[in-house]
Motif scaffolding. Structure first.
Motif, PDB file in Angstrom:
ATOM      1  N   ALA A 314       0.840  -1.203   0.000  1.00  0.00           N
ATOM      2  CA  ALA A 314       0.000   0.000   0.000  1.00  0.00           C
ATOM      3  C   ALA A 314       0.873   1.250   0.000  1.00  0.00           C
ATOM      4  O   ALA A 314       0.558   2.249  -0.672  1.00  0.00           O
ATOM      5  N   GLY A 315       1.978   1.199   0.742  1.00  0.00           N
ATOM      6  CA  GLY A 315       2.910   2.331   0.743  1.00  0.00           C
ATOM      7  C   GLY A 315       3.533   2.547  -0.619  1.00  0.00           C
ATOM      8  O   GLY A 315       3.713   3.689  -1.056  1.00  0.00           O
ATOM      9  N   ALA A 316       3.833   1.458  -1.330  1.00  0.00           N
ATOM     10  CA  ALA A 316       4.400   1.582  -2.670  1.00  0.00           C
ATOM     11  C   ALA A 316       3.413   2.270  -3.614  1.00  0.00           C
ATOM     12  O   ALA A 316       3.802   3.096  -4.439  1.00  0.00           O
ATOM     13  N   ALA A 317       2.122   1.925  -3.479  1.00  0.00           N
ATOM     14  CA  ALA A 317       1.095   2.582  -4.306  1.00  0.00           C
ATOM     15  C   ALA A 317       1.045   4.076  -4.003  1.00  0.00           C
ATOM     16  O   ALA A 317       0.929   4.906  -4.914  1.00  0.00           O
ATOM     17  N   ARG A 318       1.133   4.426  -2.710  1.00  0.00           N
ATOM     18  CA  ARG A 318       1.154   5.848  -2.338  1.00  0.00           C
ATOM     19  C   ARG A 318       2.399   6.544  -2.876  1.00  0.00           C
ATOM     20  O   ARG A 318       2.340   7.690  -3.339  1.00  0.00           O
ATOM     21  N   GLY A 319       3.536   5.864  -2.813  1.00  0.00           N
ATOM     22  CA  GLY A 319       4.763   6.459  -3.335  1.00  0.00           C
ATOM     23  C   GLY A 319       4.686   6.698  -4.826  1.00  0.00           C
ATOM     24  O   GLY A 319       5.103   7.758  -5.324  1.00  0.00           O
ATOM     25  N   CYS A 320       4.129   5.729  -5.554  1.00  0.00           N
ATOM     26  CA  CYS A 320       3.945   5.904  -6.992  1.00  0.00           C
ATOM     27  C   CYS A 320       2.973   7.038  -7.287  1.00  0.00           C
ATOM     28  O   CYS A 320       3.137   7.782  -8.254  1.00  0.00           O
ATOM     29  N   HIS A 321       1.950   7.170  -6.429  1.00  0.00           N
ATOM     30  CA  HIS A 321       0.945   8.205  -6.673  1.00  0.00           C
ATOM     31  C   HIS A 321       1.571   9.600  -6.636  1.00  0.00           C
ATOM     32  O   HIS A 321       1.168  10.483  -7.392  1.00  0.00           O
ATOM     33  N   THR A 322       2.549   9.817  -5.772  1.00  0.00           N
ATOM     34  CA  THR A 322       3.211  11.121  -5.701  1.00  0.00           C
ATOM     35  C   THR A 322       3.808  11.501  -7.049  1.00  0.00           C
ATOM     36  O   THR A 322       3.641  12.632  -7.530  1.00  0.00           O
ATOM     37  N   LEU A 323       4.495  10.562  -7.683  1.00  0.00           N
ATOM     38  CA  LEU A 323       5.117  10.845  -8.981  1.00  0.00           C
ATOM     39  C   LEU A 323       4.100  10.812 -10.114  1.00  0.00           C
ATOM     40  O   LEU A 323       4.246  11.532 -11.107  1.00  0.00           O
ATOM     41  N   LEU A 324       3.079  10.004  -9.980  1.00  0.00           N
ATOM     42  CA  LEU A 324       1.992  10.020 -10.960  1.00  0.00           C
ATOM     43  C   LEU A 324       1.339  11.400 -10.978  1.00  0.00           C
ATOM     44  O   LEU A 324       1.039  11.959 -12.037  1.00  0.00           O
ATOM     45  N   GLN A 325       1.149  11.952  -9.797  1.00  0.00           N
ATOM     46  CA  GLN A 325       0.576  13.294  -9.655  1.00  0.00           C
ATOM     47  C   GLN A 325       1.486  14.352 -10.269  1.00  0.00           C
ATOM     48  O   GLN A 325       1.017  15.322 -10.868  1.00  0.00           O
ATOM     49  N   ALA A 326       2.797  14.149 -10.142  1.00  0.00           N
ATOM     50  CA  ALA A 326       3.758  15.130 -10.662  1.00  0.00           C
ATOM     51  C   ALA A 326       3.857  15.105 -12.179  1.00  0.00           C
ATOM     52  O   ALA A 326       4.249  16.103 -12.791  1.00  0.00           O
ATOM     53  N   THR A 327       3.513  13.973 -12.792  1.00  0.00           N
ATOM     54  CA  THR A 327       3.731  13.819 -14.234  1.00  0.00           C
ATOM     55  C   THR A 327       2.444  13.704 -15.044  1.00  0.00           C
ATOM     56  O   THR A 327       2.498  13.734 -16.278  1.00  0.00           O
ATOM     57  N   ALA A 328       1.307  13.571 -14.398  1.00  0.00           N
ATOM     58  CA  ALA A 328       0.056  13.290 -15.114  1.00  0.00           C
ATOM     59  C   ALA A 328      -0.275  14.355 -16.153  1.00  0.00           C
ATOM     60  O   ALA A 328      -0.623  14.049 -17.294  1.00  0.00           O
TER      61      ALA A 328
END
Length: 391
Positions: A314-328
């Motif tokens: 679940a933490g990995a999904a949150r970590g990916c979300h940070t960069l997904l948010q930065a690049t979307a």
């Protein structure tokens, strides 16, 4: 790119650690001592941070527009100075009203110095090569609590919370103000001419609105906001969630700590994921993995090692979300007017993320258990995953 100053990435990384550590993580560390000294409840104190984050979400819209038009130096330096003022106000605040005013000012500072403007600067500097430096910034920024939580705790134990916030204001100013002043652009090299015709400015504004008011952008913003809400509501409340099923407090605390390690793992893997998938595919993959992790966390009763492993996922999904948010936004619409477009995307994400920590326990109380709250958030994330296919 010609706009990128030497040492700029390192300077932004250091400034992010200090800004997150002092303008965000300092309050959760200080809550017990502030409550002991003032008699204010923990909820009352923590709500000040939520108010600040909501202000940050709204102010971020204006910050994005200014960042595109004027460059980052004055804006982010001003944000650092506002942060210094906010921490001094926290130290002085004689009652709850002024305490909340202090964190309102902190919210204005956050809008100008935390991830969204920093990500916008990185995107402007690196263009098509942005993923690697964005990952570095997110990884270093993720160390803020690790570095500053013990420092803040030590200061408060030695000097009391009010004096400590004065010291924190000095630390923030000494670190971030010169870094932003020296290493950030005073003006973008291709910034619009101040004497540009009204027609040119109208056309630029119209181009931004055409994107931010499009059905695809609105759906993407909704999807990412709800995903952030679901992921944060469960993971920030993982200790009571797993204790509800019999896990010892000390073990639950380990689960929370390793969830943070999972965020680092997710951010490290995002670069590879971005090279092998389209923006839509990785959005579906990240949110789908998050939904499975949240559902499993909510229902798997034992053993402890399996629950902790799920927390890392679940933490990995949150970590990916940070960069997904930065690049979307840049992945879909390019980097022109990126700061404005990204700020519009980030505003509701920041707002719902601010509400998630208190909404999680409220939903658990309404449903009768953290398990049902977790299942509800997992179900929400499933719907988000399905909707992501249209983004």
């Amino acid at each position: 790119m010609t706009d990128r100053p030497r040492g700029g990435l390192a300077a932004l990384c250091i400034a992010q650690v200090a800004s997150w550590g002092l303008l965000y993580y300092s309050l959760p560390v200080a809550v017990p001592r502030i409550a002991d000294d003032t008699g204010w409840s923990h909820t009352t104190i923590t709500a000040a941070l939520t108010i600040g984050l909501l202000v940050s979400a709204v102010a971020g819209l204006r910050v994005g527009k200014l960042l595109d038009a004027t460059g980052p130096r004055r804006l982010m330096t001003g944000g650092s100075l506002a942060g210094v003022l906010a921490l001094l106000l926290v130290a002085w605040s004689p009652n709850v009203f002024w305490f909340y005013v202090a964190w309102l000012v902190a919210g204005l500072a956050q809008s100008a110095v935390l991830y969204p403007p920093a990500f916008a600067v990185i995107t402007r500097w690196y263009g098509p090569q942005r993923v690697s430096p964005l990952t570095i910034l997110a990884l270093v920024g993720g160390l803020a609590s690790t570095i500053f939580a013990p420092i803040v705790a030590y200061l408060i134990e030695q000097f009391g919370w009010r004096t400590s916030y004065v010291i924190m204001a000095i630390i923030l100013g000494v670190i971030t103000v010169p870094l932003h002043m020296v290493f950030l652009n005073g003006q973008w090299s291709d910034a619009p001419d101040a004497k540009a015709s009204p027609q040119d400015r109208v056309e630029n504004t119209s181009a931004v609105r055409a994107i931010t008011r499009s059905p695809r952008f609105i759906l993407l913003t909704t999807v990412m906001s709800l995903a952030a809400f679901a992921l944060f509501a469960v993971t920030i409340n993982i200790v009571p969630l797993v204790m509800e099923r019999g896990m010892a407090y000390s073990t639950a605390a380990i689960a929370l700590g390793l969830l943070g390690a999972g965020q680092v793992v997710g951010r490290l893997g995002y670069g590879t994921l971005s090279r092998k998938t389209t923006p839509r595919q990785r959005t579906i993959l990240i949110y789908g993995a998050g939904a499975i992790s949240l559902a499993a966390l909510a229902v798997v009763p034992e053993p402890a090692w399996l629950i902790i492993s799920l927390a890392v996922c679940a933490g990995a999904a949150r970590g990916c979300h940070t960069l997904l948010q930065a690049t979307a936004a840049s992945d879909r619409w390019g980097t022109k007017n990126f700061a404005q477009i990204n700020a519009t995307l980030n505003a509701p994400i920041t707002a719902l993320s601010a509400l998630a920590p208190v909404t999680g326990p409220a939903l658990a109380a309404a449903f009768g258990s953290y398990t049902l709250m977790g299942m509800t958030m997992a179900g929400l994330l499933v719907l988000v995953t399905v909707a992501s296919a249209k983004t």
